[in-house]
Design a protein around this motif. Sequence first.
Motif, PDB file in Angstrom:
ATOM      1  N   VAL A  66      13.297  58.158  13.293  1.00 39.96           N
ATOM      2  CA  VAL A  66      12.792  57.218  12.321  1.00 39.96           C
ATOM      3  C   VAL A  66      11.275  57.574  11.923  1.00 39.96           C
ATOM      4  N   SER A  67      10.646  58.071  12.561  1.00 44.04           N
ATOM      5  CA  SER A  67       9.117  58.385  12.202  1.00 44.04           C
ATOM      6  C   SER A  67       9.122  59.079  10.918  1.00 44.04           C
ATOM      7  N   GLY A  68      10.158  60.035  10.453  1.00 41.67           N
ATOM      8  CA  GLY A  68      10.119  60.575   9.162  1.00 41.67           C
ATOM      9  C   GLY A  68      10.362  59.564   8.069  1.00 41.67           C
ATOM     10  N   GLY A  69      11.238  58.394   8.585  1.00 41.90           N
ATOM     11  CA  GLY A  69      11.757  57.641   7.422  1.00 41.90           C
ATOM     12  C   GLY A  69      10.485  56.568   7.090  1.00 41.90           C
ATOM     13  N   VAL A  70       9.358  56.368   7.880  1.00 38.52           N
ATOM     14  CA  VAL A  70       8.443  55.486   7.642  1.00 38.52           C
ATOM     15  C   VAL A  70       7.104  56.363   7.554  1.00 38.52           C
ATOM     16  N   ALA A  71       7.215  57.427   7.447  1.00 32.75           N
ATOM     17  CA  ALA A  71       6.014  58.348   7.471  1.00 32.75           C
ATOM     18  C   ALA A  71       5.207  57.788   6.152  1.00 32.75           C
ATOM     19  N   GLU A  72       3.806  57.675   6.342  1.00 32.86           N
ATOM     20  CA  GLU A  72       3.037  57.067   5.316  1.00 32.86           C
ATOM     21  C   GLU A  72       3.217  55.609   4.947  1.00 32.86           C
ATOM     22  N   ARG A  73       4.336  54.782   5.617  1.00 34.64           N
ATOM     23  CA  ARG A  73       4.533  53.501   5.163  1.00 34.64           C
ATOM     24  C   ARG A  73       4.471  52.776   6.432  1.00 34.64           C
ATOM     25  N   CYS A  74       3.942  53.148   7.664  1.00 31.75           N
ATOM     26  CA  CYS A  74       3.788  52.178   8.821  1.00 31.75           C
ATOM     27  C   CYS A  74       2.622  52.377   9.475  1.00 31.75           C
ATOM     28  N   ALA A  75       1.938  51.236   9.888  1.00 32.88           N
ATOM     29  CA  ALA A  75       0.859  51.339  10.962  1.00 32.88           C
ATOM     30  C   ALA A  75       1.320  51.737  12.312  1.00 32.88           C
ATOM     31  N   LEU A  76       0.484  52.758  12.857  1.00 31.36           N
ATOM     32  CA  LEU A  76       0.609  53.432  14.144  1.00 31.36           C
ATOM     33  C   LEU A  76       1.119  52.163  15.198  1.00 31.36           C
ATOM     34  N   THR A  77       0.192  50.884  15.289  1.00 32.28           N
ATOM     35  CA  THR A  77       0.719  49.882  16.158  1.00 32.28           C
ATOM     36  C   THR A  77       1.903  49.451  15.943  1.00 32.28           C
ATOM     37  N   GLY A  78       2.504  49.161  14.612  1.00 27.39           N
ATOM     38  CA  GLY A  78       3.833  48.770  14.348  1.00 27.39           C
ATOM     39  C   GLY A  78       4.835  49.938  14.908  1.00 27.39           C
ATOM     40  N   TYR A  79       4.652  51.090  14.530  1.00 29.86           N
ATOM     41  CA  TYR A  79       5.540  52.195  14.777  1.00 29.86           C
ATOM     42  C   TYR A  79       5.745  52.164  16.520  1.00 29.86           C
ATOM     43  N   LEU A  80       4.588  52.050  17.091  1.00 29.09           N
ATOM     44  CA  LEU A  80       4.566  52.306  18.648  1.00 29.09           C
ATOM     45  C   LEU A  80       5.448  51.089  19.122  1.00 29.09           C
ATOM     46  N   ALA A  81       5.428  49.872  18.665  1.00 33.42           N
ATOM     47  CA  ALA A  81       5.874  48.825  19.104  1.00 33.42           C
ATOM     48  C   ALA A  81       7.658  48.978  18.680  1.00 33.42           C
ATOM     49  N   TYR A  82       7.882  49.614  17.652  1.00 35.80           N
ATOM     50  CA  TYR A  82       9.345  49.873  17.428  1.00 35.80           C
ATOM     51  C   TYR A  82       9.747  50.813  18.250  1.00 35.80           C
ATOM     52  N   SER A  83       8.962  52.016  18.577  1.00 40.89           N
ATOM     53  CA  SER A  83       9.339  53.115  19.516  1.00 40.89           C
ATOM     54  C   SER A  83       9.676  52.553  21.036  1.00 40.89           C
ATOM     55  N   VAL A  84       8.931  51.584  21.281  1.00 39.65           N
ATOM     56  CA  VAL A  84       9.207  51.214  22.573  1.00 39.65           C
ATOM     57  C   VAL A  84      10.589  50.158  22.795  1.00 39.65           C
ATOM     58  N   ILE A  85      10.804  49.524  21.717  1.00 45.32           N
ATOM     59  CA  ILE A  85      11.762  48.430  21.398  1.00 45.32           C
ATOM     60  C   ILE A  85      13.286  49.449  21.573  1.00 45.32           C
ATOM     61  N   ILE A  86      13.064  50.447  20.628  1.00 42.26           N
ATOM     62  CA  ILE A  86      14.356  51.319  20.463  1.00 42.26           C
ATOM     63  C   ILE A  86      14.701  52.009  21.775  1.00 42.26           C
ATOM     64  N   THR A  87      13.649  52.671  22.372  1.00 41.81           N
ATOM     65  CA  THR A  87      13.792  53.152  23.841  1.00 41.81           C
ATOM     66  C   THR A  87      14.098  52.163  24.952  1.00 41.81           C
TER      67      THR A  87
END
Length: 204
Positions: free
Chosen positions: A142-163
Amino acid sequence: PRFRNFLGSQLFVRDTPRDIMAGDAAAIVAKGDTWYLIWAGALVFFMQAGFGMLEAGSVRAKNTKNILLKNLLDACLGAITWWAIGFGFAYGDSNDNIFIGTGASGFALSTADWTDSYTSEGYDWAGWFFQFTFAAAAATIVSGGVAERCALTGYLAYSVIITAFIYPVVVHWVWDSEGMLSSFNTSGSAILGGCVDFAGSGVV
């Protein structure tokens, strides 16, 4: 054969060549299985580097460091989350329900591998590593899909939730012997007899 325990590993001290030839075949097979899982997991983990290169080439030059940092933190946070929570939800134990794993032994991989009764030859940890590489790959896609469109903290929160929850639940459905979509489910509770997942493509 006599053996000594050295930092959790067994160092066998054989007396004669005959003892060497008469070694325990099951232990040798277990060590081979452990090695194979680590090797296969390392190959899967190269997908992290592949996604990193793909995404770095897909964004503007000013965002290259950001997208590579996201890939790195994906692996780091994913490992901690998969170890503490995700693996337990995915595989649990034989008393799980069809939706999610609940067995306490899977959380924080709480195996007593320092005791004399431990006989897994590291297979449980190798299995954890192999499954972690798929969990990290699923989060990184998903990081490729949200590249340049998502803040780092929001992406890390998503990463933790999905894992921690989203990916482990799907893994439990398809790959665990208690899952509701698993073809390995012999209790008769699998929906339409379960499904066959080819090389992890469906789950990931």
